[in-house]
Design an enzyme around this catalytic site. Structure first.
Site, PDB file in Angstrom:
ATOM      1  N   ILE A  36     -34.018 -83.308  20.536  1.00  0.00           N
ATOM      2  CA  ILE A  36     -33.715 -84.498  20.542  1.00  0.00           C
ATOM      3  C   ILE A  36     -33.170 -84.846  19.284  1.00  0.00           C
ATOM      4  O   ILE A  36     -32.910 -85.483  18.709  1.00  0.00           O
ATOM      5  CB  ILE A  36     -35.290 -85.281  20.338  1.00  0.00           C
ATOM      6  CG1 ILE A  36     -36.004 -84.958  19.525  1.00  0.00           C
ATOM      7  CG2 ILE A  36     -36.385 -85.558  21.503  1.00  0.00           C
ATOM      8  CD1 ILE A  36     -37.199 -85.365  19.222  1.00  0.00           C
ATOM      9  N   ASP A 154     -28.785 -88.794   1.347  1.00  0.00           N
ATOM     10  CA  ASP A 154     -28.548 -88.623   2.224  1.00  0.00           C
ATOM     11  C   ASP A 154     -28.488 -89.249   3.162  1.00  0.00           C
ATOM     12  O   ASP A 154     -28.510 -89.142   4.514  1.00  0.00           O
ATOM     13  CB  ASP A 154     -28.422 -86.975   3.203  1.00  0.00           C
ATOM     14  CG  ASP A 154     -27.586 -86.744   3.828  1.00  0.00           C
ATOM     15  OD1 ASP A 154     -26.696 -87.456   3.891  1.00  0.00           O
ATOM     16  OD2 ASP A 154     -27.751 -85.525   4.623  1.00  0.00           O
ATOM     17  N   LYS A 156     -27.703 -92.123   5.609  1.00  0.00           N
ATOM     18  CA  LYS A 156     -26.326 -92.598   6.400  1.00  0.00           C
ATOM     19  C   LYS A 156     -27.493 -93.151   8.158  1.00  0.00           C
ATOM     20  O   LYS A 156     -28.741 -92.357   8.506  1.00  0.00           O
ATOM     21  CB  LYS A 156     -25.446 -91.191   6.746  1.00  0.00           C
ATOM     22  CG  LYS A 156     -26.317 -89.788   7.616  1.00  0.00           C
ATOM     23  CD  LYS A 156     -25.924 -88.382   6.821  1.00  0.00           C
ATOM     24  CE  LYS A 156     -26.516 -87.578   7.093  1.00  0.00           C
ATOM     25  NZ  LYS A 156     -25.981 -86.265   7.854  1.00  0.00           N
ATOM     26  N   ASN A 159     -29.647 -90.524  10.157  1.00  0.00           N
ATOM     27  CA  ASN A 159     -30.369 -90.594   9.606  1.00  0.00           C
ATOM     28  C   ASN A 159     -32.154 -91.231   9.235  1.00  0.00           C
ATOM     29  O   ASN A 159     -33.028 -91.828   8.880  1.00  0.00           O
ATOM     30  CB  ASN A 159     -30.580 -89.635   7.842  1.00  0.00           C
ATOM     31  CG  ASN A 159     -30.483 -88.301   8.074  1.00  0.00           C
ATOM     32  OD1 ASN A 159     -30.503 -87.949   8.644  1.00  0.00           O
ATOM     33  ND2 ASN A 159     -30.001 -88.063   6.474  1.00  0.00           N
ATOM     34  N   ASP A 172     -35.432 -86.791   7.027  1.00  0.00           N
ATOM     35  CA  ASP A 172     -34.849 -85.864   6.727  1.00  0.00           C
ATOM     36  C   ASP A 172     -34.526 -85.986   5.161  1.00  0.00           C
ATOM     37  O   ASP A 172     -33.312 -86.747   5.032  1.00  0.00           O
ATOM     38  CB  ASP A 172     -33.067 -86.336   7.058  1.00  0.00           C
ATOM     39  CG  ASP A 172     -32.490 -84.731   7.607  1.00  0.00           C
ATOM     40  OD1 ASP A 172     -33.298 -83.993   6.350  1.00  0.00           O
ATOM     41  OD2 ASP A 172     -31.657 -84.559   7.791  1.00  0.00           O
ATOM     42  N   THR A 192     -23.260 -86.741   2.356  1.00  0.00           N
ATOM     43  CA  THR A 192     -22.305 -86.598   3.462  1.00  0.00           C
ATOM     44  C   THR A 192     -21.735 -87.998   2.948  1.00  0.00           C
ATOM     45  O   THR A 192     -21.763 -89.147   2.866  1.00  0.00           O
ATOM     46  CB  THR A 192     -22.753 -87.962   5.019  1.00  0.00           C
ATOM     47  OG1 THR A 192     -24.343 -87.004   5.157  1.00  0.00           O
ATOM     48  CG2 THR A 192     -22.046 -87.828   5.434  1.00  0.00           C
TER      49      THR A 192
END
Length: 329
Positions: A36, A154, A156, A159, A172, A192
């Site tokens: 997944i 991070d 985004k 996540n 995450d 990112t």
């Protein structure tokens, strides 16, 4: 939070799970049903615990890849943050973690409403009201992490997951930084970088992030534009949240319609219901993941290779964890 003692002997492959039917956590406890999610160091799998039939998301990481990239510090940081974050409605919960000679296993809440990235890809654009709801729940989670002196680095849509009701679940924590005081900063370049200054030329993109004025698309409300400009202010001392952190976000005019107490207690009906039919419903999981075969090695408990076992167990000393226990194995 309890701290492990590095001087203790390396954790064993078997972990006492306390009240669980099976007192030792190992890969063969689970039926691994589908892939997944995927990342640099391994995969996230839908798994059913054989003992009670409950579903979990099990993040399986390859020790040799982590060691090769010298990322063990980030993996331990992820685990530590997961331990601290068990009591917030919009952060994924860790049930326990364990290891074999070759792999690390995080046994996490299974969340199957889909990545926000997946929904955004399909719908192209969210209404402002829907965006406000998701942003408020994310802000609540980030504010909680900041209260623990943890910086999430991070953020985004990939996540941010939706649960079966449509509430946000932030995942995450590998790039989180612990122990940051309210006025402190980090110096690491990570995360990112793409939105909203994307360029195929990396150096051009980094230059735009640092120096290029923010261009907002037309048709946005004054409140949302003001919020975005405040959050993306290049001068960190003038950035929204620089003075009073989450309190400044809560009091921003964009979030005027939000009752933050109701939001925290999930008394606000989500603007979108994923309508999942149960834990095995994978309709909102990207087919890029689910069409991949589950590796046979994931569900096996391998015989340790002496050299790898020694270096790996030392590198991840203190990883294994039992939910509800005050300490690590």
């Amino acid at each position: 939070m309890a701290h492990y003692d590095p001087s203790l002997s390396s954790p064993s492959d078997e972990v006492n799970l306390g009240v669980s039917v099976n007192p030792h956590a190992k890969p063969t406890d689970f039926d691994f049903l589908a892939v997944i999610g995927k990342g640099t160091f391994g995969k996230v799998l839908l798994a059913k615990l054989k003992a009670d039939g409950k579903f979990y998301a099990v993040k399986v990481l390859q020790k040799k890849v982590i060691l090769k990239k010298k990322e063990q510090k980030n993996i331990m940081a992820e685990r530590n943050v997961l331990l601290k974050s068990l009591k917030h409605p919009f952060l994924v919960g860790l049930h326990y973690s364990f290891q074999t000679s070759e792999k690390l296993y995080f046994v996490l809440d299974y969340v199957n409403g889909g990545e926000l990235f997946y929904h955004l890809q399909r719908e192209r654009c969210f209404s402002e009201a829907r965006a406000r709801f998701y942003t408020a729940e994310v802000a609540s989670a980030i504010g909680y992490l900041h209260s623990l002196n943890i910086v999430y680095r991070d953020l985004k849509p990939e996540n941010i997951l939706l649960d079966y009701q449509g509430h946000v679940v932030l995942t995450d924590f590998g790039l989180c930084k612990e122990g940051i005081e309210p006025e402190g900063t980090t110096t690491t370049f990570c995360g990112t970088p793409e939105p909203p200054f994307y360029s195929r030329d990396m150096s051009e993109m980094y230059d735009a992030i640092l120096h290029k004025p923010l261009q907002l698309p037309p048709g946005k409300s004054e409140a949302s534009s003001h919020l975005l400009c405040g959050l993306l202010q290049k001068d960190q001392h003038r950035r929204l949240g620089a003075i009073a952190d989450f309190l400044e976000i809560k009091n921003h005019v964009f979030f005027g319609p939000i009752n933050w107490d109701d939001l925290y207690h999930k008394r606000i009906t989500p603007p979108y219901n994923p309508n999942v039919r149960g834990p095995a419903d994978l309709q909102h999981i990207d087919p890029e993941f689910t069409r991949e075969m589950v590796p046979n090695s994931v569900g096996r408990t391998p015989e340790p290779t002496p050299s790898l076992a020694t270096s790996s167990s030392n590198a991840f000393n203190g990883f294994s964890y039992i939910s509800g226990e005050d300490g690590f194995l």
